[in-house]
Write a protein that holds these residues in place. Structure first.
Motif, PDB file in Angstrom:
ATOM      1  N   ILE A  87      63.094  53.099 -45.496  1.00  0.00           N
ATOM      2  CA  ILE A  87      64.078  54.243 -45.608  1.00  0.00           C
ATOM      3  C   ILE A  87      64.303  54.365 -47.156  1.00  0.00           C
ATOM      4  CG2 ILE A  87      66.355  55.232 -45.037  1.00  0.00           C
ATOM      5  CD1 ILE A  87      65.938  53.933 -42.339  1.00  0.00           C
ATOM      6  N   PHE A  88      64.242  55.405 -47.705  1.00  0.00           N
ATOM      7  CA  PHE A  88      64.064  55.461 -49.257  1.00  0.00           C
ATOM      8  C   PHE A  88      64.853  56.815 -49.755  1.00  0.00           C
ATOM      9  CE2 PHE A  88      61.947  55.347 -53.429  1.00  0.00           C
ATOM     10  CZ  PHE A  88      62.305  54.472 -53.843  1.00  0.00           C
ATOM     11  N   LYS A  89      65.586  56.561 -50.585  1.00  0.00           N
ATOM     12  CA  LYS A  89      66.139  57.959 -51.444  1.00  0.00           C
ATOM     13  C   LYS A  89      65.583  58.042 -52.598  1.00  0.00           C
ATOM     14  CE  LYS A  89      70.354  57.940 -48.874  1.00  0.00           C
ATOM     15  NZ  LYS A  89      70.509  58.941 -48.060  1.00  0.00           N
ATOM     16  N   GLU A  90      64.900  59.209 -52.944  1.00  0.00           N
ATOM     17  CA  GLU A  90      64.196  59.313 -54.085  1.00  0.00           C
ATOM     18  C   GLU A  90      64.873  59.133 -55.559  1.00  0.00           C
ATOM     19  OE1 GLU A  90      61.919  63.306 -56.023  1.00  0.00           O
ATOM     20  OE2 GLU A  90      61.903  63.167 -53.813  1.00  0.00           O
ATOM     21  N   LYS A  91      66.134  59.265 -55.494  1.00  0.00           N
ATOM     22  CA  LYS A  91      67.083  58.688 -56.576  1.00  0.00           C
ATOM     23  C   LYS A  91      66.892  57.180 -56.901  1.00  0.00           C
ATOM     24  CE  LYS A  91      71.911  58.991 -57.714  1.00  0.00           C
ATOM     25  NZ  LYS A  91      73.047  59.370 -57.601  1.00  0.00           N
ATOM     26  N   HIS A  92      66.596  56.482 -55.878  1.00  0.00           N
ATOM     27  CA  HIS A  92      66.488  54.973 -56.175  1.00  0.00           C
ATOM     28  C   HIS A  92      64.948  54.385 -56.367  1.00  0.00           C
ATOM     29  CE1 HIS A  92      67.062  50.664 -53.847  1.00  0.00           C
ATOM     30  NE2 HIS A  92      67.012  50.659 -55.182  1.00  0.00           N
ATOM     31  N   LYS A  93      64.818  54.006 -57.606  1.00  0.00           N
ATOM     32  CA  LYS A  93      63.539  53.759 -58.297  1.00  0.00           C
ATOM     33  C   LYS A  93      63.362  52.246 -58.016  1.00  0.00           C
ATOM     34  CE  LYS A  93      62.681  57.971 -59.612  1.00  0.00           C
ATOM     35  NZ  LYS A  93      62.134  58.871 -58.844  1.00  0.00           N
ATOM     36  N   LEU A  94      62.241  51.987 -57.334  1.00  0.00           N
ATOM     37  CA  LEU A  94      61.897  50.361 -57.137  1.00  0.00           C
ATOM     38  C   LEU A  94      60.593  50.100 -57.941  1.00  0.00           C
ATOM     39  CD1 LEU A  94      62.015  49.799 -53.233  1.00  0.00           C
ATOM     40  CD2 LEU A  94      63.875  49.413 -55.176  1.00  0.00           C
ATOM     41  N   ASN A  95      60.807  48.737 -58.465  1.00  0.00           N
ATOM     42  CA  ASN A  95      59.727  48.492 -59.357  1.00  0.00           C
ATOM     43  C   ASN A  95      58.642  47.675 -58.497  1.00  0.00           C
ATOM     44  OD1 ASN A  95      58.169  46.609 -61.010  1.00  0.00           O
ATOM     45  ND2 ASN A  95      59.986  45.838 -62.556  1.00  0.00           N
TER      46      ASN A  95
END
Length: 117
Positions: free
Chosen positions: A95-103
């Motif tokens: 589950i992922f919010k676009e605002k949250h950028k993962l490396n």
């Protein structure tokens, strides 16, 4: 008798911000734990802090998990693909919010460390 304890100092503000972004809901099961003092979740580092991993303590290396999925993730029972599909003993998609950028390098590190690559 005197003893010395060495431990990594974590930035609790960063973890709190990630948990607030997801309203303390696990990014795997979408559940949250309601306690007497409020909602509870854990900030899980994708690439662990400290030696030998040397992961960063920032939001692109953190996901919001319930304690159950946090332990499973740390023990390598599942990992996450670059497309955010769950690999291993847990099915589905992160589950992922676009605002949250993962490396994505941290995700690759976790997969390699736990035999998913």
């Amino acid at each position: 008798m005197e003893s010395v304890v060495l431990r990594i100092i974590r930035d609790t503000k960063i973890a709190r911000e990630v948990k607030q972004l997801y309203n303390y809901q696990c990014q795997i099961c979408n559940e949250t734990i309601i306690t007497k003092v409020g909602r509870y979740a854990e900030g899980a580092h994708i690439k662990p802090l400290g030696k030998p991993h040397n992961g960063d303590d920032n939001s692109n290396n953190l996901i919001c998990l319930c304690p159950h999925h946090h332990v499973m993730f740390e023990k390598g029972l599942f990992s996450i693909s670059d497309e955010f599909n769950l690999l291993g003993d847990v099915a589905g998609k992160l589950i992922f919010k676009e605002k949250h950028k993962l490396n994505l390098l941290n995700l690759a590190y976790h997969r390699l460390a736990h035999g998913y690559s």
